[in-house]
Design a protein around this motif. Structure first.
Motif, PDB file in Angstrom:
ATOM      1  N   ASP A 366     -27.083  27.611   1.793  1.00  0.00           N
ATOM      2  CA  ASP A 366     -26.483  26.291   1.934  1.00  0.00           C
ATOM      3  C   ASP A 366     -27.586  25.238   1.783  1.00  0.00           C
ATOM      4  N   PRO A 367     -27.700  24.542   0.634  1.00  0.00           N
ATOM      5  CA  PRO A 367     -26.677  24.493  -0.419  1.00  0.00           C
ATOM      6  C   PRO A 367     -26.773  25.612  -1.447  1.00  0.00           C
ATOM      7  N   TYR A 372     -24.791  27.195  -7.974  1.00  0.00           N
ATOM      8  CA  TYR A 372     -23.716  27.512  -7.032  1.00  0.00           C
ATOM      9  C   TYR A 372     -22.724  26.360  -6.911  1.00  0.00           C
ATOM     10  N   ARG A 374     -22.833  23.775  -4.955  1.00  0.00           N
ATOM     11  CA  ARG A 374     -22.563  23.465  -3.556  1.00  0.00           C
ATOM     12  C   ARG A 374     -23.457  22.337  -3.056  1.00  0.00           C
ATOM     13  N   GLY A 375     -24.037  21.579  -3.994  1.00  0.00           N
ATOM     14  CA  GLY A 375     -24.866  20.451  -3.622  1.00  0.00           C
ATOM     15  C   GLY A 375     -26.345  20.654  -3.834  1.00  0.00           C
ATOM     16  N   GLY A 376     -26.762  21.856  -4.242  1.00  0.00           N
ATOM     17  CA  GLY A 376     -28.180  22.101  -4.494  1.00  0.00           C
ATOM     18  C   GLY A 376     -28.655  21.340  -5.717  1.00  0.00           C
TER      19      GLY A 376
END
Length: 709
Positions: A366-367, A372, A374-376
């Motif tokens: 996370d991220p 992914y 997911r915000g990375g």
């Protein structure tokens, strides 16, 4: 056998289920805020394949075993209670001084050498929370200065008034005579009973670490106290989650010593690095059952790359003063080297050398990597693997995580500009760099211990191990590398194979041969009393967990050295008692042989005398485990199945992209042979066969990679 084993890593939670003769592997992203959520998701995926519901499965399994990163994360984030430390008068500065090496412990060699910019880590116990008490016991256990109980009560009151949530007690030479530490606990409970102060743990150092060395014993106790609450609440939540799902047996926790125990018999410090150690345990079982000889175990996950060594005969290397995070402690732990080279390792521009630097920072779960979605935002190794064509955006982790190539490209834009290189060339540089870093780590670890890589079978496992196996082998200079059975969850598989084990040790001053007086050791009753006491502690641990006396086995280990040498050598002996001069000579001979194996024949110096510094007893109960069989190629090659697709992939050393066939799980059939370039995509992982390499599948989904040109 019906068993669930779990390895909770920094990025993925791996689950391995043994259900009679079926073995199922599954993954889910680790949920750091509540580990039970990630475990539930991974277990749900496994149950779907077995066509069972979670409650039905958990009500029938014989055990659920956890290896977790709870302690590691707590140390990194400094999430823990306020500690207070009571120590012997005159020793108040032992912890802050940290043997004058605290600025460099736990750092890479390059940073250790940069003394002008050295910074000590933030202390776990602030200096105002360290108080000393008037008492003293000498090296032989004799009381030199009795405990000043009035002074003790005053110091306790000061720590409580300052908000101490855990009290650690570390007195000099308490491992030889703990009378004063035991009295401290009595007085603390008199002054602050549970109903008045609440549940404030008090930890006695002689019960946490049994060897001399005031600083490392103090740090062991401090870290155990610091991690106590995190472990209690984190693992307690996991146990309650199991209870709610119908599991009514004790939860088992893997230890970094290579064993496991019930939660109520586990110290917090024993859980640190327990996941990678489980992989080394699985490697040991594989090597013994498949007769692989010497092996080096490598685990490339999402966060790190872990290296362990098991030499022929199942002998593991132990660290008796391992470094955890930035501190040296005094607990026996299976030797492990960790590099920041996982799939989530972040890539940066190295301005000094004008190239790529990979890790040690990781995007974690996370991220996670940029792809992914997911915000990375940072470029990672997984993003590079996607850009090179190795990963299927729609079928990564069995479709559990869809990948976004556009995000990966955006993450690499700045690196492309700084390096003035095309996107694919930068991705290939990342692949080459991370493979070389891992190979250098393996070579350095083997050669510093007197071994050569070509005398070892290298195992490549973890979620990214089979993907980078060929690259690691090429950089290491070996022509064969093995992706073991259940490679993507191999550490979780190892967690299911461990025996319940407890290690107890005690410092001693036992001279087997006195060089000055030309005299051999004769005080057999004293030596045997120590062994009996350590066996008693281990027996109590295991009996408390429901085992009978006749189920318990014992192994005696001795830390020995010549004269006043600083280097100690661990000797495993089949003698559990010493009762004659012949026994003493046998111990000396075993030490002589082991020392020669370690430092070279002829390096032994018995004329300097022979001493035992530590007596250690491993108490254990063996459990049935996973059987590995047919791992070596059987010589009957099967043709490759029909490819299920193809895509253009880019390889190090090749200027142009190569159209590469893609195979599915049919390629895991034992005997299947495929020459690279090719990719085999399974539900659990991706096997990359680079140009010039051959893929040979064996039993239980084991895969051998062999260089053919």
């Amino acid at each position: 056998m019906k068993r669930v084993s779990v390895d909770i890593g920094g990025t993925f939670t791996d689950c391995f289920v043994a259900w009679e003769n079926r073995y199922v592997e599954s993954k889910a992203l680790t949920t750091h805020h509540n580990l039970a959520l990630g475990f539930n998701e991974a277990l749900k995926n496994a149950c779907a394949e077995l066509q069972l519901d979670e409650r039905q499965l958990l009500s029938q399994v014989d055990s659920v075993r956890y290896a977790t990163t709870l302690g590691t994360n707590a140390l990194i984030e400094r999430k823990g209670p306020r500690l207070g430390l009571l120590t012997t008068a005159g020793f108040r500065s032992s912890v802050p001084l940290a043997r004058a090496k605290g600025y460099g412990v736990g750092l890479p060699h390059k940073q250790q050498m940069d003394v002008p910019n050295a910074q000590r880590p933030d202390p776990i116990v602030p200096i105002p929370m360290i108080l000393d008490v008037r008492e003293r016991v000498d090296y032989d256990g004799d009381v030199v200065l009795g405990l000043d109980e009035d002074d003790l009560r005053d110091k306790m009151r000061q720590l409580v008034d300052k908000g101490a949530e855990v009290i650690c007690v570390v007195f000099a030479n308490s491992v030889v005579n703990p009378v004063h530490e035991l009295r401290v606990r009595e007085i603390f409970l008199e002054e602050y009973p549970g109903h008045l102060l609440g549940a404030v743990p008090i930890l006695l150092s002689h019960q946490v670490a049994g060897r001399k060395g005031e600083y490392v014993r103090a740090m062991s106790t401090i870290m155990d106290g610091f991690l106590h609450q995190v472990m209690y609440h984190g693992l307690g939540t996991l146990e309650l989650n199991l209870r709610g799902a119908g599991y009514d047996k004790p939860m088992l926790v893997n230890h970094n010593s290579g064993g496991m125990a019930q939660l109520n018999s586990t110290d917090a410090l024993q859980t640190v690095h327990s996941g990678p150690v489980s992989g080394i345990a699985a490697s040991e079982h594989l090597a013994l059952q498949a007769e692989l000889g010497n092996i080096v175990a490598t685990d490339m996950g999402g966060t790190s790359f872990d290296i362990g060594i098991v030499v022929e005969g199942g002998v593991k290397h132990y660290d008796f003063n391992p470094v955890i995070e930035r501190w040296m402690v005094s607990v026996p732990m299976v030797h492990l080297v960790t590099l920041g080279a996982g799939g989530g390792s972040i890539c940066r521009y190295d301005r000094m050398f004008k190239t790529i630097q990979v890790g040690p920072e990781s995007a974690g779960s996370d991220p996670g990597p940029a792809c992914y979605d997911r915000g990375g935002m940072n470029p990672t190794v997984t993003d590079a693997d996607l850009l090179l064509g190795y990963l299927d955006p729609k079928n990564y982790a069995n479709g559990y995580i869809p990948l976004n190539p556009r995000r990966a490209k955006q993450a690499y834009e700045d690196l492309c500009d700084e390096l003035d290189m095309e996107l694919v060339e930068v991705a290939k540089l990342v692949k080459q760099t991370v493979d070389t870093n891992m190979a250098n780590g393996i070579a350095r670890e083997l050669r510093t211990r007197g071994y050569e890589p070509h005398n070892f079978t290298t195992l490549a496992y973890g979620g990214n191990g089979p993907l980078h196996a060929c690259g690691i082998a090429r950089a290491l200079g070996v022509k064969t590398i093995l992706a073991p059975p259940f490679a993507s969850v191999f550490s979780a598989c190892g967690a299911g194979n461990m025996s319940q084990l407890h290690i107890h040790e005690m410092s001693t001053w036992t001279t087997l041969f006195d060089a000055n007086q030309r005299r051999f050791f004769t005080d057999y009753p004293r030596f045997n009393r120590i062994v009996e006491e350590l066996e008693r502690r281990g027996r109590e641990d295991l009996v408390r967990q429901g085992f009978a006396d006749d189920e318990i086995g014992y192994r005696l280990e001795l830390d020995m050295r010549y004269g006043n040498q600083r280097v100690e050598t661990a000797v495993v002996t089949d003698l559990n008692r010493v009762s004659s001069p012949e026994d003493v000579l046998k111990l000396i001979e075993q030490f002589h042989t082991r020392y020669g194996e370690r430092f070279g024949k002829g390096s032994q110096t018995p004329e300097a005398g022979v001493r035992i510094n530590t007596i250690r007893v491993c108490s254990f109960v063996q459990h049935p485990g996973i059987t590995f069989k047919g791992i070596k190629p059987n010589g009957h090659a099967l043709p490759a199945p029909a490819p299920v697709g193809e895509r253009v992939c880019h390889f190090v050393g090749h200027d142009q992209g190569i159209t590469t066939p893609i195979y599915d799980e049919a390629a895991l059939a034992a005997g299947t042979t495929i020459d690279g370039p090719a990719i085999v995509v399974t539900r659990a992982t991706t096997y990359l066969i680079e140009p010039g390499w051959r893929y040979q599948a064996a039993a239980q989904n084991a895969v051998w990679f062999t260089q053919i040109n």
